[in-house]
Enzyme design. Structure first.
Site, PDB file in Angstrom:
ATOM      1  N   ASN A 283       0.845  -1.201   0.000  1.00  0.00           N
ATOM      2  CA  ASN A 283       0.000   0.000   0.000  1.00  0.00           C
ATOM      3  C   ASN A 283       0.877   1.247   0.000  1.00  0.00           C
ATOM      4  OD1 ASN A 283      -1.635   2.237   1.177  1.00  0.00           O
ATOM      5  ND2 ASN A 283      -3.209   0.657   1.295  1.00  0.00           N
TER       6      ASN A 283
ATOM      7  N   CYS B 107      -9.849  -4.462  -4.778  1.00  0.00           N
ATOM      8  CA  CYS B 107      -8.846  -5.483  -5.097  1.00  0.00           C
ATOM      9  C   CYS B 107      -9.483  -6.853  -5.309  1.00  0.00           C
ATOM     10  CB  CYS B 107      -7.768  -5.499  -4.022  1.00  0.00           C
ATOM     11  SG  CYS B 107      -6.862  -3.918  -3.959  1.00  0.00           S
TER      12      CYS B 107
ATOM     13  N   GLU C 112      -2.423  -5.058  -3.209  1.00  0.00           N
ATOM     14  CA  GLU C 112      -2.661  -5.993  -4.309  1.00  0.00           C
ATOM     15  C   GLU C 112      -2.489  -5.291  -5.660  1.00  0.00           C
ATOM     16  OE1 GLU C 112      -4.555  -5.260  -1.752  1.00  0.00           O
ATOM     17  OE2 GLU C 112      -5.735  -6.963  -1.053  1.00  0.00           O
TER      18      GLU C 112
ATOM     19  N   CYS D  25      -9.977  -5.674  -0.294  1.00  0.00           N
ATOM     20  CA  CYS D  25     -11.181  -4.831  -0.320  1.00  0.00           C
ATOM     21  C   CYS D  25     -11.986  -5.133  -1.590  1.00  0.00           C
ATOM     22  CB  CYS D  25     -10.774  -3.363  -0.266  1.00  0.00           C
ATOM     23  SG  CYS D  25     -10.168  -2.711  -1.845  1.00  0.00           S
TER      24      CYS D  25
ATOM     25  N   HIS E  58      -3.467   0.176  -3.374  1.00  0.00           N
ATOM     26  CA  HIS E  58      -3.533  -0.841  -2.338  1.00  0.00           C
ATOM     27  C   HIS E  58      -2.422  -1.857  -2.627  1.00  0.00           C
ATOM     28  CE1 HIS E  58      -7.981  -0.168  -0.905  1.00  0.00           C
ATOM     29  NE2 HIS E  58      -7.224   0.890  -0.743  1.00  0.00           N
TER      30      HIS E  58
ATOM     31  N   ASP F   4      -8.589   5.183   4.088  1.00  0.00           N
ATOM     32  CA  ASP F   4      -8.133   4.233   3.085  1.00  0.00           C
ATOM     33  C   ASP F   4      -9.161   3.207   2.719  1.00  0.00           C
ATOM     34  OD1 ASP F   4      -6.035   3.127   1.413  1.00  0.00           O
ATOM     35  OD2 ASP F   4      -6.253   1.381   2.687  1.00  0.00           O
TER      36      ASP F   4
END
Lengths: 156, 156
Positions: free
Chosen positions: A50, A91, A63, A88, A61, A151
């Site tokens: 991140n 992602c 990923e 999330c 992020h 975030d």
């Protein structure tokens, strides 16, 4: 359900790389979430973390950072997305859109993200329930709740 | 269902900006998909376009590019994501994760992406069914099917 490989991939070793990335992010002053992409044989494709705070970019992020660093791949079906935290919705959408079939998460206690939906879509989500991942992130959230809320919790 | 604004936002004017972005991407040799983010009063927050080819980065779909260029926002609830093409699962996840409540798409004939799921989640998806958007993208797909297949169709 593991795939019929000769040997089970060493998911814990893969997670170590994602944790290293998370710690690197923390050392930079960022949110400690890391990710890495591996081939089924355990070889590393890319790693990232991140970078919202570091690059002032809310799209990065862990990923997505690892995904970007993997460059353009012909297919993602045989690649494994490894992340310290359940992905999330953004992602999770990445995983679904690009056809990853396996996701390894360090933990999903702090945040569940989209892993139930990924499972419903037939994606193999392996949750290693790592105390180290939980402690690393909850420690950060306690210290910097405003960054965390910005975030990842914005849609909650 | 439009929100109760004093005046309906001029979605067609917003789409013009996204189309300009798509054409800019095409002129750069890229996939012609553009996006822009607006406030409800019609003022522009950011604009962007697909840069997979230009930057060799598969994460930069139009919506993600516009999102990155918007910088860190306190909230996305009152912002409008406008895109020439229905957002893929990745960019639909972006919309959901960051709490956009309104998405304007130029068309969803060429690709439906995640718009049905967005609607199920209560997000207002306005499909302008623009012939210009359809022609621009289908023309590109006919000319460069391999890039299109790599970009967005990988999970189909």
């Amino acid at each position: 359900m593991l795939k019929a490989e000769h040997t089970t991939p060493d998911y814990a070793a893969m997670l170590r790389v994602a944790i290293e990335e998370a710690r690197a992010g923390l050392a930079e002053g960022g949110i400690p979430i890391g990710a890495a992409i591996f081939r089924a044989d355990g070889s590393l494709v890319s790693r990232g973390h991140n970078r919202r705070v570091q690059q002032d970019d809310p799209s990065i992020h862990g990923e997505t950072d690892a995904f970007r660093r993997a460059g353009r791949q012909k297919s993602y079906r045989d690649l494994i997305m490894v992340t310290t935290l359940a992905p999330c919705f953004y992602c999770s959408g990445l995983v679904r859109q690009f056809g990853f079939q396996t996701v390894v998460v360090g933990e999903s206690r702090t945040f569940q993200g989209g892993i139930e939906e990924l499972r419903e879509q037939g994606i193999n989500v392996i949750d290693l329930d790592s105390a180290e991942c939980v402690e690393m992130l909850t420690g950060y959230i306690s210290a910097r709740p405003e960054v965390w809320n910005e975030d990842i919790d914005v849609a909650e």
